[in-house]
Each structure stands twice: as C-alpha cells, then as structure tokens.
Design an enzyme around this catalytic site. Structure first.
Site, PDB file in Angstrom:
ATOM      1  N   ARG A  35      -8.322  38.760  21.115  1.00 29.23           N
ATOM      2  CA  ARG A  35      -8.328  39.532  19.862  1.00 29.23           C
ATOM      3  C   ARG A  35      -9.484  39.112  18.941  1.00 29.23           C
ATOM      4  O   ARG A  35      -9.991  39.940  18.188  1.00 29.23           O
ATOM      5  CB  ARG A  35      -6.986  39.371  19.148  1.00 29.23           C
ATOM      6  CG  ARG A  35      -5.903  40.217  19.791  1.00 29.23           C
ATOM      7  CD  ARG A  35      -4.574  40.029  19.116  1.00 29.23           C
ATOM      8  NE  ARG A  35      -3.638  41.073  19.496  1.00 29.23           N
ATOM      9  CZ  ARG A  35      -2.391  41.141  19.049  1.00 29.23           C
ATOM     10  NH1 ARG A  35      -1.924  40.232  18.221  1.00 29.23           N
ATOM     11  NH2 ARG A  35      -1.602  42.134  19.427  1.00 29.23           N
ATOM     12  N   LYS A 197      13.347  47.907  31.206  1.00 30.44           N
ATOM     13  CA  LYS A 197      14.400  48.828  30.745  1.00 30.44           C
ATOM     14  C   LYS A 197      13.933  50.247  30.503  1.00 30.44           C
ATOM     15  O   LYS A 197      12.870  50.480  29.931  1.00 30.44           O
ATOM     16  CB  LYS A 197      14.947  48.308  29.424  1.00 30.44           C
ATOM     17  CG  LYS A 197      15.771  47.057  29.556  1.00 30.44           C
ATOM     18  CD  LYS A 197      16.312  46.714  28.190  1.00 30.44           C
ATOM     19  CE  LYS A 197      17.112  45.436  28.206  1.00 30.44           C
ATOM     20  NZ  LYS A 197      17.292  44.947  26.846  1.00 30.44           N
ATOM     21  N   GLY A 353       2.610  44.666  26.272  1.00 28.62           N
ATOM     22  CA  GLY A 353       2.590  43.208  26.377  1.00 28.62           C
ATOM     23  C   GLY A 353       2.479  42.672  27.786  1.00 28.62           C
ATOM     24  O   GLY A 353       1.516  41.971  28.125  1.00 28.62           O
ATOM     25  N   GLY A 376       3.099  46.366  20.601  1.00 28.21           N
ATOM     26  CA  GLY A 376       3.929  47.366  19.932  1.00 28.21           C
ATOM     27  C   GLY A 376       3.121  48.568  19.457  1.00 28.21           C
ATOM     28  O   GLY A 376       3.585  49.719  19.556  1.00 28.21           O
TER      29      GLY A 376
HETATM   30  N1  LIG Z   1      13.006  44.774  39.343  1.00 25.96           N
HETATM   31  C1  LIG Z   1      13.055  44.046  38.243  1.00 25.96           C
HETATM   32  N2  LIG Z   1      14.151  43.344  37.921  1.00 25.96           N
HETATM   33  C2  LIG Z   1      14.191  42.600  36.796  1.00 25.96           C
HETATM   34  N3  LIG Z   1      13.191  42.509  35.921  1.00 25.96           N
HETATM   35  C3  LIG Z   1      12.078  43.195  36.184  1.00 25.96           C
HETATM   36  C4  LIG Z   1      11.964  44.004  37.350  1.00 25.96           C
HETATM   37  N4  LIG Z   1      10.723  44.559  37.327  1.00 25.96           N
HETATM   38  C5  LIG Z   1      10.122  44.119  36.223  1.00 25.96           C
HETATM   39  N5  LIG Z   1      10.906  43.303  35.526  1.00 25.96           N
HETATM   40  C6  LIG Z   1      10.610  42.572  34.294  1.00 25.96           C
HETATM   41  O1  LIG Z   1      10.254  43.442  33.255  1.00 25.96           O
HETATM   42  C7  LIG Z   1       9.605  42.666  32.279  1.00 25.96           C
HETATM   43  C8  LIG Z   1       8.639  43.525  31.510  1.00 25.96           C
HETATM   44  O2  LIG Z   1       9.324  44.543  30.879  1.00 25.96           O
HETATM   45  P1  LIG Z   1       8.930  45.105  29.458  1.00 25.96           P
HETATM   46  O3  LIG Z   1       9.534  46.443  29.360  1.00 25.96           O
HETATM   47  O4  LIG Z   1       9.224  44.078  28.425  1.00 25.96           O
HETATM   48  O5  LIG Z   1       7.336  45.080  29.636  1.00 25.96           O
HETATM   49  P2  LIG Z   1       6.059  45.893  29.264  1.00 25.96           P
HETATM   50  O6  LIG Z   1       6.338  47.309  29.188  1.00 25.96           O
HETATM   51  O7  LIG Z   1       4.954  45.474  30.144  1.00 25.96           O
HETATM   52  O8  LIG Z   1       5.581  45.331  27.903  1.00 25.96           O
HETATM   53  P3  LIG Z   1       6.048  45.505  26.431  1.00 25.96           P
HETATM   54  O9  LIG Z   1       6.385  44.100  26.065  1.00 25.96           O
HETATM   55  O10 LIG Z   1       4.825  45.975  25.722  1.00 25.96           O
HETATM   56  O11 LIG Z   1       7.178  46.473  26.417  1.00 25.96           O
HETATM   57  C9  LIG Z   1       8.926  41.526  32.992  1.00 25.96           C
HETATM   58  O12 LIG Z   1       9.365  40.330  32.434  1.00 25.96           O
HETATM   59  C10 LIG Z   1       9.401  41.679  34.430  1.00 25.96           C
HETATM   60  O13 LIG Z   1       9.790  40.462  35.028  1.00 25.96           O
HETATM   61  O1  LIG Z   2       1.059  40.751  18.149  1.00 26.18           O
HETATM   62  C1  LIG Z   2       1.370  41.836  17.648  1.00 26.18           C
HETATM   63  O2  LIG Z   2       2.024  42.704  18.261  1.00 26.18           O
HETATM   64  C2  LIG Z   2       0.853  42.158  16.289  1.00 26.18           C
HETATM   65  O3  LIG Z   2       0.019  41.155  15.816  1.00 26.18           O
HETATM   66  C3  LIG Z   2       1.963  42.477  15.317  1.00 26.18           C
HETATM   67  O4  LIG Z   2       2.785  41.403  15.106  1.00 26.18           O
HETATM   68  P1  LIG Z   2       4.281  41.634  14.567  1.00 26.18           P
HETATM   69  O5  LIG Z   2       5.060  42.236  15.693  1.00 26.18           O
HETATM   70  O6  LIG Z   2       4.768  40.280  14.140  1.00 26.18           O
HETATM   71  O7  LIG Z   2       4.192  42.605  13.402  1.00 26.18           O
END
Ligand SMILES: Nc1ncnc2c1ncn2[C@@H]1O[C@H](COP(=O)(O)OP(=O)(O)OP(=O)(O)O)[C@@H](O)[C@H]1O
Ligand SMILES: O=C(O)[C@H](O)COP(=O)(O)O
Length: 395
Positions: A35, A197, A353, A376
């Site tokens: 960042r 999810k 993330g 987010g």
């Molecule tokens: N088949 C599975 N069973 C259980 N957990 C899983 C499976 N596939 C993926 N995951 C888990 O899902 C998690 C990521 O989900 P999440 O929806 O938080 O992520 P993202 O969309 O990449 O990011 P964000 O944090 O921005 O939502 C990881 O920790 C991963 O281990």
């Molecule tokens: O890391 C992030 O997603 C941003 O810096 C925002 O942080 P926050 O979720 O604490 O508002």
C-alpha cells in the site's frame, strides 16, 4: 473524473488521504508494504510539480491514543520507499500540526499521526474534518482501501475543497480496473468467486450476473450449490439456509445466459488438517466423515479451459483451503491459468483479502494485470455500490 493531471501543485500543499493501514509484526516492522509502494506515484508527481505533501492515514482500529497503532512505526519505511525525508508529528490536528504544515517547503513530506486516535474520524465528524482541511490547499484521495468508509478524512473533508479535490493515481487506477471488468471489458468476461461462504458473496453474485458471460463458483461456497441440487457433500462446509438462494441464482444465471461452472470433483480430506488422509471424489458423492477442501483435477482442467477462453477475468476468493499446503493446489493452478491468459492478452483483476494474499504468497502478483489494494472496498465495488470516498470527489 478529476485527477492529479487537472492540477499544478507548484507551491501548493496537497492534503493526501492515503491508506497506510499495513500489516506490522511484533517488532513493529512492516510485513507487506504494497500500500505504501502503491501510493508513491501520487506523492512523487506532486513533489515533482514543486508541491509539498501532507499524508494522512489510519492504522488498525485503535481505541484512543495507543502507541502500538502509531504511524511513527512506519515512517522509516515510508521514507525508504519514497526516497525522501519524511517529517513526522505526534498528532493529526492542533497547533503543532498546523505549524508543521504551514512551514512545509516545496518538495517536503509531512506524515500525520493516526487519524483514528480521534473517534471523530470514524464518526465522520464535520468539525474534525474542517480542522484537517485547514492543513492543505488541495485534497487528494488516494486511499482506495478505505474508500468504502464515510469517515472524516476519506469523505467529509472533501466538502471543504470545492473545485480543489481530485483522485490520486492509485485510486484512479483502481476505479479504472473495476470499470474494465464491470463495464468496458472485452468479452468473454469471466468472474471467479471462491472463498468460504455464499452469504458474504450474495450481493456480488447477483450484481455480477449482469456483467459476465462465465461465472466460476469455487471453494467452500460451491457446496451450498451442490447440496441444493441434491448432491451428497459429506462434512463439507455448507450454509443450509442459503440453498434456496443458490437455486435462485442458478435460475437467474440461466435467464441471463451466464454459464455457471461449479467444481465437478474435489480433494476430500478426513480431517481439517494439512496431513489429513485425502482422496479425489465427485463433488456430489462425498461420504460422511469426508469434506471437500480443494478443487479436484477434472474441475481444474475445466476451469483452465474457461480461463483461457476469457478476455477479461476477475478473481475473488480462493478455490480451496490454500493456507494449508496440501490444499493449495487448485488455487495455485487457477493462478497459473490466469497468469497464462494474461500473457496471451487478457485483462485480469485480483481483489479481496484472501485472493490477494494467495497471489502474493504464490508469486502471481506481477503476472496478472492488476492486484487491488482494497479488501472491503473492492468487495463493495463489486456489489455495485458507489463508494462514499469516490462519490465525495465526484460531487
Ligand atoms: N472447501 C473449503 N472448505 C473450507 N474453507 C474453505 C474452502 N475453500 C476455501 N476456504 C476458505 O475460505 C477462506 C476465504 O474466504 P473469504 O470469503 O473470507 O475470502 P475472500 O473472498 O478471498 O476474501 P475477503 O476477505 O475479501 O472476503 C480461506 O480462509 C479458505 O481457507
Ligand atoms: O484494510 C482495510 O480494509 C482498510 O484499511 C480499511 O480498514 P477498516 O476495515 O478498519 O476500516
């Protein structure tokens, strides 16, 4: 859309909202400086114009003044990355800060203390925003990661800079990348959504069905879809209360002519641990005691083909439990496919993330077209929301 190029910063003080909310280890060292590196072009452009920069950011979610969240911990890193001396102050408003800002010479950089030491920041307090606004002549928002927050420094402050506010390079680039996927992308457009999810991705899926030709639904999310269609998923994660919705999404996709691709097979494990016993199973025939933890070989092959045929690709969410080495294969292969498609001319955007963590961990970050700096903020953009930080500049 006003950008840095609409202004000449000579002898001007730019008040720049950056997102320096970077991870620190227990020695307060920055463990991922992406960042800070991403904010550099904006800062350098303003300095080269003959202006000065007042950088303001939050770090973490402190409750009042807490030393562990002080931005002084990252000042050296900022200095090293910018290659410019960085002046620090122990506050973000008040007399000392005003004096430091007023005496700033062209070419100098001032880093304010953590904005969130004041609850007024997250409350979007107008009086606090006005105090911040006194520090600079032009307001630049370059904090995409925090653009989904209607906070004092990201949104409210902009109202005090009528005609004197713009997007920084990073924020402009983030907006452009999202637009490339959501509005102007060359077809076929593919979105790969994974992660744990369905519930956290529903709004994204519904919004994206109007934008894409193909949608891969992978990772933990896929089991809700498989069970809803009558499959046996053993102990795989599932949101039973979202099964109706999953069927509805499949109907909507059909009506909108979007091809949905759900894994056909999985790596199943008898325990949620890296050294569990594993076997490859059809995704709809997983016996009790086993859970799907990664995409299987047939699914990977199908996904590879879809990725290679796509000209615009969005990736959010891993295809398996990538944090465990034994279950990272599907996510790595998808990364490889997206890298290959990008090399062949496709535009690829990775956001969210865990998917960003995965591309960095597995070395794909410079093999895709763009890696978002927002978690987010990226997800809310994909939901189709106009982020308050962006709207405040456009006003
Ligand atoms: N088949 C599975 N069973 C259980 N957990 C899983 C499976 N596939 C993926 N995951 C888990 O899902 C998690 C990521 O989900 P999440 O929806 O938080 O992520 P993202 O969309 O990449 O990011 P964000 O944090 O921005 O939502 C990881 O920790 C991963 O281990
Ligand atoms: O890391 C992030 O997603 C941003 O810096 C925002 O942080 P926050 O979720 O604490 O508002």
């Amino acid at each position: 859309m006003k950008t840095l190029n609409d202004f000449n910063f000579e002898n001007k003080k730019a008040l720049i909202r950056v997102d320096f909310n970077v991870p620190l280890n227990d020695k307060f060292e920055v463990t991922d400086a992406t960042r800070i590196i991403s904010a550099k072009p904006t800062i350098i452009k303003i300095l080269e114009d003959g202006g000065s920069c007042i950088l303001m950011s939050h770090l973490g979610r402190p409750k009042g003044f807490q030393d562990e969240f002080s931005l002084k911990h990252i000042a050296d890193k900022v200095e090293e990355i910018l290659g410019v001396n960085v002046i620090t102050v122990a506050d973000c408003i008040g007399n000392d800060v005003e004096t430091a800002a007023a005496s700033l010479e062209p070419g100098q950089v001032l880093l304010l203390e953590n904005l969130r030491f004041y609850k007024e920041e997250t409350a979007g307090d107008e009086a606090f925003a006005e105090k911040l606004s006194k520090l600079g002549d032009i307001y630049v928002n370059d904090a995409f990661g925090t653009a989904h927050r209607a906070h004092a420094s990201t949104t409210i402050v902009a109202q005090f800079f009528e005609g004197k506010k713009c997007f920084g390079n990073l924020l402009a680039q983030e907006i452009e990348s999202i637009n490339k996927v959501m509005e102007t992308g060359e077809k076929p457009v593919l979105a790969v959504l994974g992660g744990a999810k369905v519930s956290s991705k529903i709004t994204i899926i519904e919004n994206i069905l109007d934008k894409v030709d193909h949608l891969i639904i992978g990772g933990g999310m896929s089991f809700t879809f498989v069970k809803a269609q009558g499959g046996k998923i053993g102990n795989s994660i599932c949101e039973d209360d979202k099964m109706e919705l999953a069927l509805d999404i499949l109907e909507q996709a059909k009506a909108k002519n979007v091809q949905i691709h759900i894994p056909v097979d999985v790596i199943a494990a008898d325990d949620f641990s890296n050294d569990a016993n594993t076997q490859i199973l059809d995704i709809n025939a997983i016996p009790d005691g086993w859970e799907g933890v990664d995409a299987g070989p047939k699914s990977r092959e199908i996904f590879h083909k879809v990725v290679m045929e796509s000209k615009t690709i969005l990736w959010n969410g891993p295809l398996g439990v990538f944090e465990m080495e034994s279950f990272a294969g599907g996510t790595i292969e998808l990364g490889n496919s997206i890298a290959e498609a990008t090399k062949n001319g496709a535009f690829s955007l990775v956001g969210g993330g865990d998917s960003v963590a995965a591309v960095k961990q597995f070395g794909f970050a410079d093999k895709v077209s763009y890696v978002s700096t927002g978690g987010g903020a990226m997800l809310e953009s994909l939901e189709g929301k106009t982020l308050p930080g962006i709207a405040a500049i456009l006003k």
